[in-house]
Design a protein around this motif. Structure first.
Motif, PDB file in Angstrom:
ATOM      1  N   ARG A   1     -24.240 -28.525 -93.111  1.00 14.12           N
ATOM      2  CA  ARG A   1     -24.877 -29.512 -93.973  1.00 14.12           C
ATOM      3  C   ARG A   1     -24.114 -29.598 -95.287  1.00 14.12           C
ATOM      4  O   ARG A   1     -23.379 -28.699 -95.666  1.00 14.12           O
ATOM      5  CB  ARG A   1     -26.334 -29.129 -94.211  1.00 14.12           C
ATOM      6  CG  ARG A   1     -27.146 -29.091 -92.910  1.00 14.12           C
ATOM      7  CD  ARG A   1     -28.635 -29.085 -93.188  1.00 14.12           C
ATOM      8  NE  ARG A   1     -29.057 -27.868 -93.859  1.00 14.12           N
ATOM      9  CZ  ARG A   1     -29.464 -26.770 -93.233  1.00 14.12           C
ATOM     10  NH1 ARG A   1     -29.480 -26.742 -91.912  1.00 14.12           N
ATOM     11  NH2 ARG A   1     -29.841 -25.706 -93.911  1.00 14.12           N
ATOM     12  N   SER A   2     -24.342 -30.676 -96.004  1.00 16.55           N
ATOM     13  CA  SER A   2     -23.494 -30.976 -97.170  1.00 16.55           C
ATOM     14  C   SER A   2     -24.044 -30.453 -98.483  1.00 16.55           C
ATOM     15  O   SER A   2     -23.362 -30.517 -99.501  1.00 16.55           O
ATOM     16  CB  SER A   2     -23.297 -32.490 -97.292  1.00 16.55           C
ATOM     17  OG  SER A   2     -24.551 -33.147 -97.442  1.00 16.55           O
ATOM     18  N   GLU A   3     -25.278 -29.932 -98.502  1.00 14.72           N
ATOM     19  CA  GLU A   3     -25.844 -29.547 -99.789  1.00 14.72           C
ATOM     20  C   GLU A   3     -25.051 -28.413-100.422  1.00 14.72           C
ATOM     21  O   GLU A   3     -24.464 -27.590 -99.746  1.00 14.72           O
ATOM     22  CB  GLU A   3     -27.318 -29.122 -99.646  1.00 14.72           C
ATOM     23  CG  GLU A   3     -27.523 -27.905 -98.761  1.00 14.72           C
ATOM     24  CD  GLU A   3     -27.973 -28.279 -97.376  1.00 14.72           C
ATOM     25  OE1 GLU A   3     -28.754 -27.530 -96.783  1.00 14.72           O
ATOM     26  OE2 GLU A   3     -27.527 -29.335 -96.892  1.00 14.72           O
ATOM     27  N   LYS A   4     -25.067 -28.429-101.735  1.00  8.29           N
ATOM     28  CA  LYS A   4     -24.342 -27.418-102.506  1.00  8.29           C
ATOM     29  C   LYS A   4     -25.282 -26.286-102.894  1.00  8.29           C
ATOM     30  O   LYS A   4     -26.389 -26.502-103.349  1.00  8.29           O
ATOM     31  CB  LYS A   4     -23.747 -28.026-103.777  1.00  8.29           C
ATOM     32  CG  LYS A   4     -22.770 -29.160-103.526  1.00  8.29           C
ATOM     33  CD  LYS A   4     -21.454 -28.639-102.998  1.00  8.29           C
ATOM     34  CE  LYS A   4     -20.419 -29.741-102.895  1.00  8.29           C
ATOM     35  NZ  LYS A   4     -19.132 -29.253-102.384  1.00  8.29           N
ATOM     36  N   GLY A   5     -24.816 -25.063-102.696  1.00 10.10           N
ATOM     37  CA  GLY A   5     -25.584 -23.904-103.124  1.00 10.10           C
ATOM     38  C   GLY A   5     -25.001 -23.326-104.396  1.00 10.10           C
ATOM     39  O   GLY A   5     -23.976 -23.788-104.902  1.00 10.10           O
ATOM     40  N   PRO A   6     -25.631 -22.307-104.951  1.00 12.93           N
ATOM     41  CA  PRO A   6     -25.139 -21.720-106.197  1.00 12.93           C
ATOM     42  C   PRO A   6     -23.840 -20.952-105.984  1.00 12.93           C
ATOM     43  O   PRO A   6     -23.594 -20.401-104.914  1.00 12.93           O
ATOM     44  CB  PRO A   6     -26.272 -20.771-106.606  1.00 12.93           C
ATOM     45  CG  PRO A   6     -26.913 -20.403-105.306  1.00 12.93           C
ATOM     46  CD  PRO A   6     -26.826 -21.623-104.444  1.00 12.93           C
ATOM     47  N   VAL A   7     -23.021 -20.904-107.017  1.00 13.35           N
ATOM     48  CA  VAL A   7     -21.806 -20.090-107.026  1.00 13.35           C
ATOM     49  C   VAL A   7     -22.035 -18.945-108.007  1.00 13.35           C
ATOM     50  O   VAL A   7     -22.224 -19.172-109.199  1.00 13.35           O
ATOM     51  CB  VAL A   7     -20.573 -20.913-107.457  1.00 13.35           C
ATOM     52  CG1 VAL A   7     -19.347 -20.012-107.556  1.00 13.35           C
ATOM     53  CG2 VAL A   7     -20.318 -22.036-106.465  1.00 13.35           C
ATOM     54  N   PHE A   8     -22.009 -17.728-107.515  1.00 11.64           N
ATOM     55  CA  PHE A   8     -22.253 -16.566-108.356  1.00 11.64           C
ATOM     56  C   PHE A   8     -20.942 -15.978-108.847  1.00 11.64           C
ATOM     57  O   PHE A   8     -19.978 -15.856-108.094  1.00 11.64           O
ATOM     58  CB  PHE A   8     -23.040 -15.501-107.589  1.00 11.64           C
ATOM     59  CG  PHE A   8     -24.507 -15.770-107.542  1.00 11.64           C
ATOM     60  CD1 PHE A   8     -25.033 -16.632-106.587  1.00 11.64           C
ATOM     61  CD2 PHE A   8     -25.371 -15.189-108.448  1.00 11.64           C
ATOM     62  CE1 PHE A   8     -26.391 -16.905-106.555  1.00 11.64           C
ATOM     63  CE2 PHE A   8     -26.720 -15.438-108.426  1.00 11.64           C
ATOM     64  CZ  PHE A   8     -27.240 -16.308-107.470  1.00 11.64           C
ATOM     65  N   PHE A   9     -20.950 -15.626-110.128  1.00 12.41           N
ATOM     66  CA  PHE A   9     -19.797 -14.982-110.763  1.00 12.41           C
ATOM     67  C   PHE A   9     -20.105 -13.496-110.895  1.00 12.41           C
ATOM     68  O   PHE A   9     -21.153 -13.099-111.401  1.00 12.41           O
ATOM     69  CB  PHE A   9     -19.567 -15.599-112.142  1.00 12.41           C
ATOM     70  CG  PHE A   9     -18.587 -14.844-112.998  1.00 12.41           C
ATOM     71  CD1 PHE A   9     -17.250 -14.797-112.659  1.00 12.41           C
ATOM     72  CD2 PHE A   9     -19.008 -14.183-114.143  1.00 12.41           C
ATOM     73  CE1 PHE A   9     -16.347 -14.097-113.449  1.00 12.41           C
ATOM     74  CE2 PHE A   9     -18.114 -13.492-114.937  1.00 12.41           C
ATOM     75  CZ  PHE A   9     -16.782 -13.449-114.582  1.00 12.41           C
TER      76      PHE A   9
ATOM     77  N   GLU B   1     -21.455 -21.763-102.425  1.00 13.55           N
ATOM     78  CA  GLU B   1     -22.098 -20.443-102.538  1.00 13.55           C
ATOM     79  C   GLU B   1     -21.044 -19.365-102.499  1.00 13.55           C
ATOM     80  O   GLU B   1     -20.308 -19.232-101.537  1.00 13.55           O
ATOM     81  CB  GLU B   1     -23.062 -20.251-101.362  1.00 13.55           C
ATOM     82  CG  GLU B   1     -23.582 -18.846-101.277  1.00 13.55           C
ATOM     83  CD  GLU B   1     -25.017 -18.756-101.688  1.00 13.55           C
ATOM     84  OE1 GLU B   1     -25.405 -17.677-102.138  1.00 13.55           O
ATOM     85  OE2 GLU B   1     -25.754 -19.723-101.564  1.00 13.55           O
ATOM     86  N   GLN B   2     -20.978 -18.598-103.532  1.00 12.21           N
ATOM     87  CA  GLN B   2     -20.053 -17.467-103.568  1.00 12.21           C
ATOM     88  C   GLN B   2     -20.838 -16.218-103.268  1.00 12.21           C
ATOM     89  O   GLN B   2     -21.792 -15.886-103.938  1.00 12.21           O
ATOM     90  CB  GLN B   2     -19.393 -17.381-104.935  1.00 12.21           C
ATOM     91  CG  GLN B   2     -18.275 -16.375-104.971  1.00 12.21           C
ATOM     92  CD  GLN B   2     -17.617 -16.416-106.308  1.00 12.21           C
ATOM     93  OE1 GLN B   2     -17.450 -17.461-106.880  1.00 12.21           O
ATOM     94  NE2 GLN B   2     -17.241 -15.286-106.805  1.00 12.21           N
ATOM     95  N   ALA B   3     -20.439 -15.513-102.237  1.00 13.00           N
ATOM     96  CA  ALA B   3     -21.348 -14.583-101.590  1.00 13.00           C
ATOM     97  C   ALA B   3     -21.219 -13.154-102.060  1.00 13.00           C
ATOM     98  O   ALA B   3     -20.972 -12.251-101.301  1.00 13.00           O
ATOM     99  CB  ALA B   3     -21.140 -14.650-100.103  1.00 13.00           C
TER     100      ALA B   3
END
Length: 630
Positions: free
Chosen positions: A555-563, A582-584
């Motif tokens: 799916r195309s939705e954007k998730g959070p990117v964690f630093f 999403e950065q995991a």
């Protein structure tokens, strides 16, 4: 008959995570550093890595062709070069050869032909280059003085610390006396903490019996190799066994044991602390109302855990001393793992979290693992922040590896990135390698791990083949019918474990969690092992394969990117995202953001990350147990 070993597993989900704060004013301060709590115990030092001496057969028979069409010598050079390239910089490695210099027929002279070509020394850049140059110049010309070489190799290693000899030979000792197995017994009788692992490279049956005896009497292991690839794989497995026992990593920090007041301030990054007794650990953290927080914690035991051990992470305002309004997650071990790991994230939105004065909240890592009188236990703490700036910066996924480069790593942060397909390697019993795969919402993951158990394998009643999956928060996910380990029960041949297919979803805004754990897109970790081996089986090298299938339409939705900070303690694996933003939990390398108040605007992201772990089991159930007030 196939037997699946299972514990009851009422699936946890543990999420008591609330959402972002209502109205907080202060900005995250990435420049802040962790301060020390007075009186806190020092972080325990990691044990010294094993000193390893490779003893290589360069007798004349090594000029014969191996099964791949090359000479055995060429195959050996390839395998040894790979070992030198992959050795950790701090790992002491030496190299001794025999049969390398005397091409004549005089037995006395030929049987004295053994040389230490590389002293046992850490593999820094200079030592690595020197070793590879020496290996490139090897010639195979002489006799096979195995017994004499073993004696000298033991001297090379010195008299203290953990030491191993890894012997590669393609034939019988042509110089006895002394018989090699008698030399091995002699070394063992001296009470020296020394094991000899042996690889028989296209060795005839008479030589295999002799070589296996060397391994058996020193509590080492034996493996057969028929060609260059199997020699490289077997040597790699044996060296990993000596080097890749788990060493906890992170920036040293001493959390408060007296509550949130006076706790050190931590910013995005990976930290290393210690559990002592039954004391919890506390840290302060900054989080703006528009930011999301991830906290993951991993406790690492040397000898495994008592069943029922629990680790919990919680975060929220520090006012009542029991932070939990931002997130709370926990996990319980059934005793086969030498880690317990869990993590949580605050949810987006407003209205469900208590505000924290000056944006200062508190992290609590609850310790239901160690008790009074127990040895200190390393604890890794991973802290991440996501906001608009990290989202705009994005994150890159690592390039998947294939073939020999896809050998598993030995922690979350050193997990090898792979894509769909089948990946093969050898594994030493007692190892627990890690791989990682990037997943988007809407995709389905299926993982099949298989291992080939040889005849006569000395398994116990609880020895089995395990495959464990972890999501982007470093929480264990469910593998089908709650089964974690496939018991051998005396079986040999191919034994498989399959996890999935599982669809990756996004946790909804209400915080409803998938009880199976597949509701966090991003980096998923795969760990495989032969679990709880009998002492006699430890170190036996067996072939394994890992098949990963990723299906479905993302799916195309954007998730959070964690630093997760610019953490120099991280491993070499490149970090990545799931392609949806999403950065995991593994760091990242987005471009610098313009918003200087963002963590990305202040700190450069490193490649690689996370908390290193070596899993020896991973049988986990969820059951909440609290020592005090909830």
């Amino acid at each position: 008959m196939e037997i699946t070993f299972m514990y009851p597993r009422p699936r946890r989900r543990r999420v008591l995570a609330a959402v972002s704060v209502l109205s907080l004013g202060a900005l995250l301060s990435p420049a802040a550093t962790a301060s020390a709590s007075p009186g806190a115990p020092a972080t325990p030092e990691a044990p010294e890595p094993a000193r390893i001496n490779l003893v290589l057969d360069l007798s004349g028979s090594m000029n014969e062709n191996d099964a791949g069409g090359r000479t055995r010598l060429a195959a050996a050079k390839q395998a040894v070069t790979r070992i030198i390239d992959s050795a950790p910089e701090q790992a002491p490695l030496g190299l001794r050869v025999y049969g390398a210099t005397y091409p004549g027929r005089d037995k006395k002279q030929g049987c004295a032909d053994t040389q230490q070509v590389l002293p046992v020394t850490p593999m820094d850049r200079a030592a690595r280059a020197d070793a590879k140059e020496r290996v490139a110049g090897f010639k195979a010309v002489g006799f096979t003085p195995i017994g004499v070489s073993l004696r000298e190799a033991a001297k090379d290693l010195g008299a203290t610390g953990e030491r191993r000899i890894i012997l590669v030979s393609d034939g019988d000792d042509t110089c006895a006396p002394p018989p090699p197995c008698e030399v091995a017994r002699e070394l063992k009788a001296q009470g020296v903490d020394l094991a000899v692992d042996v690889v028989g490279f296209r060795a005839p049956s008479s030589a295999r019996a002799q070589l296996k005896c060397i391994a058996d009497v020193t509590d080492g292991s034996y493996a057969d190799a028929d060609d260059a690839d199997s020699l490289t794989a077997d040597l790699g497995a044996l060296f990993r066994k000596g080097w890749r026992t788990y060493h906890a990593t992170g920036k040293p920090v001493e959390g408060s044991r007296e509550g949130c007041q006076g706790a050190p301030l931590v910013t995005p990054g990976q930290y290393l602390d210690t559990f002592t007794g039954g004391r919890d650990l506390y840290y302060r953290v900054k989080k703006r109302p528009d930011q999301r927080l991830q906290v993951s914690a991993t406790a690492v035991a040397e000898q495994g855990y008592p069943r029922g051990s629990i680790i919990t992470v919680a975060a929220g305002p520090a006012g009542d001393g029991e932070p939990r309004d931002w997130l709370r997650e926990f996990d319980q071990s059934m005793g086969w793992a030498n880690i317990i790991t869990t993590g949580g994230r605050s949810r987006p939105g407003a209205g469900n979290e208590k505000p924290a004065p000056d944006d200062i909240g508190c992290i609590r890592v609850e310790n239901d693992v160690t008790g009074s009188g127990d040895r200190p236990m390393p604890v890794e703490l991973l802290v991440g922040i996501a906001d608009k700036a990290t989202q705009e910066a994005g994150a890159r996924a690592p390039e998947p590896r294939t073939g020999a480069d896809a050998e598993g790593g030995f922690s979350f942060n050193s997990a090898t990135p792979i894509g769909p397909g089948t990946h093969r390697q050898s594994i030493a019993v007692g190892e627990a390698p890690f791989w990682r795969v990037e997943l988007k919402p809407g995709q389905k993951l299926t993982v099949k791990g298989s291992v080939d158990i040889p005849d006569g394998f000395p398994d116990s009643g609880t020895t089995g083949w395990g495959v464990t999956l972890y999501n982007a928060q470093r929480q264990e996910t469910q593998c089908n019918d709650n089964g974690v380990t496939e018991l051998f029960a005396g079986r040999t041949g191919r034994i498989e474990r399959v996890c999935g297919p599982w669809e990756i979803t996004e946790r909804d805004d209400a915080g409803n969690a998938d009880p199976k754990g597949y509701d966090v897109p991003g980096t998923y970790y795969i760990q495989a092992q032969v679990a709880e081996p009998d002492d006699e089986a430890k170190g036996v090298v067996v072939p394994m394969s890992l098949t990963v299938d990723v299906s479905g339409t993302p799916r195309s939705e954007k998730g959070p990117v964690f630093f997760f900070g610019d953490d120099t303690a991280r491993g070499p694996s490149p970090s990545g995202a799931n392609g949806t933003g999403e950065q995991a939990g593994t760091g990242g390398t987005p471009s610098a953001a313009k918003d200087d108040d963002s963590p990305v605007g202040t700190l450069a992201l490193s490649a690689g990350a996370g908390a290193g772990v070596l899993l020896l089991g991973g049988i986990t159930v969820y059951a909440l147990r609290r020592r005090g007030a909830a």
